[in-house]
Design an enzyme around this catalytic site. Structure first.
Site, PDB file in Angstrom:
ATOM      1  CG  HIS A 120      -1.928  -1.150   1.134  1.00 53.42           C
ATOM      2  ND1 HIS A 120      -2.532  -1.692   2.241  1.00 53.42           N
ATOM      3  CD2 HIS A 120      -2.382  -1.865   0.066  1.00 53.42           C
ATOM      4  CE1 HIS A 120      -3.319  -2.685   1.857  1.00 53.42           C
ATOM      5  NE2 HIS A 120      -3.240  -2.809   0.549  1.00 53.42           N
ATOM      6  CB  CYS A 128       4.711  14.829  -9.173  1.00 56.66           C
ATOM      7  SG  CYS A 128       3.973  16.152 -10.138  1.00 56.66           S
TER       8      CYS A 128
HETATM    9  C1  BV8 Z   1      -8.594  -2.264  -5.003  1.00 56.35           C
HETATM   10  C2  BV8 Z   1      -2.979   2.951   2.607  1.00 56.35           C
HETATM   11  C3  BV8 Z   1      -9.205  -2.658  -7.232  1.00 56.35           C
HETATM   12  C4  BV8 Z   1      -3.667   4.258   2.859  1.00 56.35           C
HETATM   13  C5  BV8 Z   1      -4.723   1.239   2.744  1.00 56.35           C
HETATM   14  C6  BV8 Z   1     -16.161  -0.534  -1.967  1.00 56.35           C
HETATM   15  C7  BV8 Z   1     -15.691   0.624  -2.553  1.00 56.35           C
HETATM   16  C8  BV8 Z   1     -14.359   0.763  -2.985  1.00 56.35           C
HETATM   17  C9  BV8 Z   1     -13.477  -0.304  -2.815  1.00 56.35           C
HETATM   18  C10 BV8 Z   1     -13.964  -1.450  -2.202  1.00 56.35           C
HETATM   19  C11 BV8 Z   1     -15.275  -1.585  -1.786  1.00 56.35           C
HETATM   20  N1  BV8 Z   1     -15.428  -2.811  -1.235  1.00 56.35           N
HETATM   21  C12 BV8 Z   1     -14.252  -3.454  -1.283  1.00 56.35           C
HETATM   22  C13 BV8 Z   1     -13.362  -2.656  -1.893  1.00 56.35           C
HETATM   23  C14 BV8 Z   1     -12.000  -2.951  -2.138  1.00 56.35           C
HETATM   24  C15 BV8 Z   1     -11.187  -2.225  -1.066  1.00 56.35           C
HETATM   25  C16 BV8 Z   1     -11.397  -2.910   0.273  1.00 56.35           C
HETATM   26  O1  BV8 Z   1     -10.865  -3.972   0.500  1.00 56.35           O
HETATM   27  N2  BV8 Z   1     -12.175  -2.256   1.163  1.00 56.35           N
HETATM   28  C17 BV8 Z   1     -12.419  -2.850   2.460  1.00 56.35           C
HETATM   29  C18 BV8 Z   1     -12.487  -1.725   3.510  1.00 56.35           C
HETATM   30  C19 BV8 Z   1     -13.718  -3.642   2.391  1.00 56.35           C
HETATM   31  N3  BV8 Z   1      -9.831  -2.342  -1.489  1.00 56.35           N
HETATM   32  C20 BV8 Z   1      -9.315  -1.394  -2.287  1.00 56.35           C
HETATM   33  O2  BV8 Z   1      -9.902  -0.390  -2.635  1.00 56.35           O
HETATM   34  C21 BV8 Z   1      -7.914  -1.696  -2.783  1.00 56.35           C
HETATM   35  N4  BV8 Z   1      -7.865  -1.496  -4.184  1.00 56.35           N
HETATM   36  O3  BV8 Z   1      -9.371  -3.092  -4.624  1.00 56.35           O
HETATM   37  O4  BV8 Z   1      -8.362  -1.982  -6.331  1.00 56.35           O
HETATM   38  C22 BV8 Z   1     -10.355  -1.731  -7.407  1.00 56.35           C
HETATM   39  C23 BV8 Z   1     -10.185  -0.634  -8.237  1.00 56.35           C
HETATM   40  C24 BV8 Z   1     -11.259   0.227  -8.418  1.00 56.35           C
HETATM   41  C25 BV8 Z   1     -12.483  -0.004  -7.763  1.00 56.35           C
HETATM   42  C26 BV8 Z   1     -12.627  -1.105  -6.895  1.00 56.35           C
HETATM   43  C27 BV8 Z   1     -11.552  -1.982  -6.713  1.00 56.35           C
HETATM   44  C28 BV8 Z   1      -6.918  -0.762  -2.120  1.00 56.35           C
HETATM   45  C29 BV8 Z   1      -6.823  -1.091  -0.657  1.00 56.35           C
HETATM   46  C30 BV8 Z   1      -5.674  -0.300  -0.037  1.00 56.35           C
HETATM   47  C31 BV8 Z   1      -6.234   0.788   0.845  1.00 56.35           C
HETATM   48  N5  BV8 Z   1      -5.113   1.482   1.525  1.00 56.35           N
HETATM   49  N6  BV8 Z   1      -3.677   1.859   3.315  1.00 56.35           N
HETATM   50  C32 BV8 Z   1      -3.500   4.725   4.268  1.00 56.35           C
HETATM   51  O5  BV8 Z   1      -3.119   3.906   5.141  1.00 56.35           O
HETATM   52  O6  BV8 Z   1      -3.753   5.914   4.502  1.00 56.35           O
HETATM   53  S1  BV8 Z   1      -5.524   0.041   3.629  1.00 56.35           S
HETATM   54  C33 BV8 Z   1      -5.124   0.237   5.276  1.00 56.35           C
HETATM   55  O7  BV8 Z   1      -6.122  -0.442   6.004  1.00 56.35           O
HETATM   56  C34 BV8 Z   1      -3.852  -0.439   5.676  1.00 56.35           C
HETATM   57  O8  BV8 Z   1      -2.846  -0.317   4.732  1.00 56.35           O
HETATM   58  C35 BV8 Z   1      -4.270  -1.869   5.901  1.00 56.35           C
HETATM   59  O9  BV8 Z   1      -4.168  -2.607   4.747  1.00 56.35           O
HETATM   60  C36 BV8 Z   1      -5.705  -1.716   6.242  1.00 56.35           C
HETATM   61  C37 BV8 Z   1      -5.885  -1.934   7.725  1.00 56.35           C
HETATM   62  O10 BV8 Z   1      -5.927  -3.278   7.856  1.00 56.35           O
HETATM   63  P1  BV8 Z   1      -4.993  -3.968   8.953  1.00 56.35           P
HETATM   64  O11 BV8 Z   1      -3.574  -3.720   8.612  1.00 56.35           O
HETATM   65  O12 BV8 Z   1      -5.466  -5.367   9.035  1.00 56.35           O
HETATM   66  O13 BV8 Z   1      -5.271  -3.194  10.295  1.00 56.35           O
HETATM   67  P2  BV8 Z   1      -6.518  -3.377  11.260  1.00 56.35           P
HETATM   68  O14 BV8 Z   1      -6.489  -2.246  12.239  1.00 56.35           O
HETATM   69  O15 BV8 Z   1      -7.750  -3.610  10.431  1.00 56.35           O
HETATM   70  O16 BV8 Z   1      -6.213  -4.744  12.033  1.00 56.35           O
HETATM   71  C38 BV8 Z   1      -5.150  -4.796  12.955  1.00 56.35           C
HETATM   72  C39 BV8 Z   1      -5.137  -6.214  13.480  1.00 56.35           C
HETATM   73  O17 BV8 Z   1      -4.032  -6.333  14.370  1.00 56.35           O
HETATM   74  C40 BV8 Z   1      -6.386  -6.544  14.289  1.00 56.35           C
HETATM   75  O18 BV8 Z   1      -6.823  -7.835  13.924  1.00 56.35           O
HETATM   76  C41 BV8 Z   1      -5.900  -6.524  15.741  1.00 56.35           C
HETATM   77  O19 BV8 Z   1      -6.531  -7.526  16.521  1.00 56.35           O
HETATM   78  C42 BV8 Z   1      -4.449  -6.876  15.592  1.00 56.35           C
HETATM   79  N7  BV8 Z   1      -3.582  -6.294  16.614  1.00 56.35           N
HETATM   80  C43 BV8 Z   1      -3.711  -5.104  17.257  1.00 56.35           C
HETATM   81  N8  BV8 Z   1      -2.670  -4.935  18.107  1.00 56.35           N
HETATM   82  C44 BV8 Z   1      -1.871  -6.025  17.984  1.00 56.35           C
HETATM   83  C45 BV8 Z   1      -2.441  -6.898  17.032  1.00 56.35           C
HETATM   84  N9  BV8 Z   1      -1.894  -8.079  16.699  1.00 56.35           N
HETATM   85  C46 BV8 Z   1      -0.727  -8.407  17.303  1.00 56.35           C
HETATM   86  N10 BV8 Z   1      -0.119  -7.628  18.234  1.00 56.35           N
HETATM   87  C47 BV8 Z   1      -0.652  -6.438  18.593  1.00 56.35           C
HETATM   88  N11 BV8 Z   1      -0.029  -5.680  19.520  1.00 56.35           N
HETATM   89 ZN    ZN Z   2       5.712  17.118 -11.304  1.00 54.51          ZN
END
Ligand code: BV8
Ligand code: ZN
Length: 244
Positions: A120, A128
């Site tokens: 990501h 840019c």
């Molecule tokens: C794509 C960068 C093709 C930015 C990120 C409806 C509309 C539009 C899109 C979608 C839709 N429905 C589905 C989609 C696809 C969408 C998607 O998956 N949405 C989800 C929300 C349903 N995906 C996309 O859009 C991707 N692109 O599909 O392109 C496309 C093209 C056009 C149109 C449609 C599709 C792009 C996805 C990338 C988004 N960018 N980050 C920024 O950060 O500002 S995602 C961002 O959130 C992170 O990078 C990461 O990936 C995600 C968070 O997830 P996690 O890392 O799992 O974090 P989370 O907090 O959820 O979980 C933490 C875990 O750790 C928990 O389980 C917790 O228990 C555990 N934990 C906590 N503490 C600890 C621990 N474990 C161990 N030790 C600890 N101490």
């Molecule tokens: Zn430029």
């Protein structure tokens, strides 16, 4: 149970040539980086899923930049934790190790990991919107809306927003890694964001041994061979301990 599972996993890793780790926000939580879905989660305070989109940037680039400037300032003093450091050590111990991360905080590289696929992007890289050039820029005093020195267009964080495609080469490398590994470690991710969340199933389908190391069970837990529940900073270093 955990002790037996841990020694089984250590055993699998010791016998493997190709090991992959897929990490999410949970691995950086103990470094002080807020996760997305935790109670102090980014999504809650800032509705990040509304801000981390190309539409939001087109509509109000200064607001989106305010969100990323806030995160950059918060991240800047933070350090890798024992989980990041353990994965850097695992890279040295395993013949072929690939680290795939969903995180944009850059902490894996800071911990010494060399082969890192940043699915990501990286919050310290700016791109840019005009000429597409990508530069590392760690300044915390960027203008409210930074512009390109070469062509004057808006700069944006070089991260993948919701609705945006991942870099095809990076995604292809990640898919190849998980489809050819013997062990996949899925660490600190809720497994909700696609296409990253499908990597675990791909590995499983190709016969890899898949272990989830996470604070709590996730919707993918029963898909995997083994689930260890606990803090990454405690669990991941234990993978390196010699068999007693
Ligand atoms: C794509 C960068 C093709 C930015 C990120 C409806 C509309 C539009 C899109 C979608 C839709 N429905 C589905 C989609 C696809 C969408 C998607 O998956 N949405 C989800 C929300 C349903 N995906 C996309 O859009 C991707 N692109 O599909 O392109 C496309 C093209 C056009 C149109 C449609 C599709 C792009 C996805 C990338 C988004 N960018 N980050 C920024 O950060 O500002 S995602 C961002 O959130 C992170 O990078 C990461 O990936 C995600 C968070 O997830 P996690 O890392 O799992 O974090 P989370 O907090 O959820 O979980 C933490 C875990 O750790 C928990 O389980 C917790 O228990 C555990 N934990 C906590 N503490 C600890 C621990 N474990 C161990 N030790 C600890 N101490
Ligand atoms: Zn430029």
């Amino acid at each position: 149970m955990a002790a037996a599972a841990l020694s089984q996993l250590r055993e699998k890793i010791a016998r493997s040539q190709r090991v992959v780790a897929l990490t999410g926000a949970g691995i950086s939580a103990e470094s002080g980086v807020p996760t997305f879905r935790g109670q102090d989660g980014l999504w809650r305070q800032y509705r990040a899923v509304d801000l981390a989109t190309p539409q939001a940037f087109q509509r109000d680039p200064r607001l989106v930049w305010e969100f990323y400037q806030w995160r950059r300032r918060l991240l800047q003093p933070l350090k890798p934790n024992p989980a990041h450091l353990a994965l850097a050590a695992l890279e040295e111990a395993v013949p072929e190790f690939t680290l795939i991360t969903q995180n944009i905080d850059g902490l894996h590289a800071l911990a010494g990991s060399r082969r890192v696929l940043e699915l990501h992007g990286n919050i310290w890289h700016l791109r840019c919107t005009g000429c597409g050039v990508v530069r590392e820029d760690r300044r915390l005093d960027l203008p409210a809306l930074p512009t390109c020195a070469d062509c004057g267009a808006w700069l944006r964080p070089h991260v993948v927003w919701f609705g945006e495609m991942l870099d095809p080469e990076i995604l292809a490398a990640a898919v190849a890694a998980v489809e050819n590994c013997q062990v996949l470690l899925v660490i600190g991710t809720s497994g909700l964001v696609q296409p990253a969340a499908s990597l675990g199933r791909r590995a499983k389908q190709r016969g890899a041994f898949v272990a989830e190391l996470n604070l709590e069970p996730t919707p993918q837990s029963d898909l995997y061979d083994l689930a260890l529940h606990g803090r990454a900073g405690v669990l991941v270093p234990q993978l390196l301990e010699p068999e007693r």
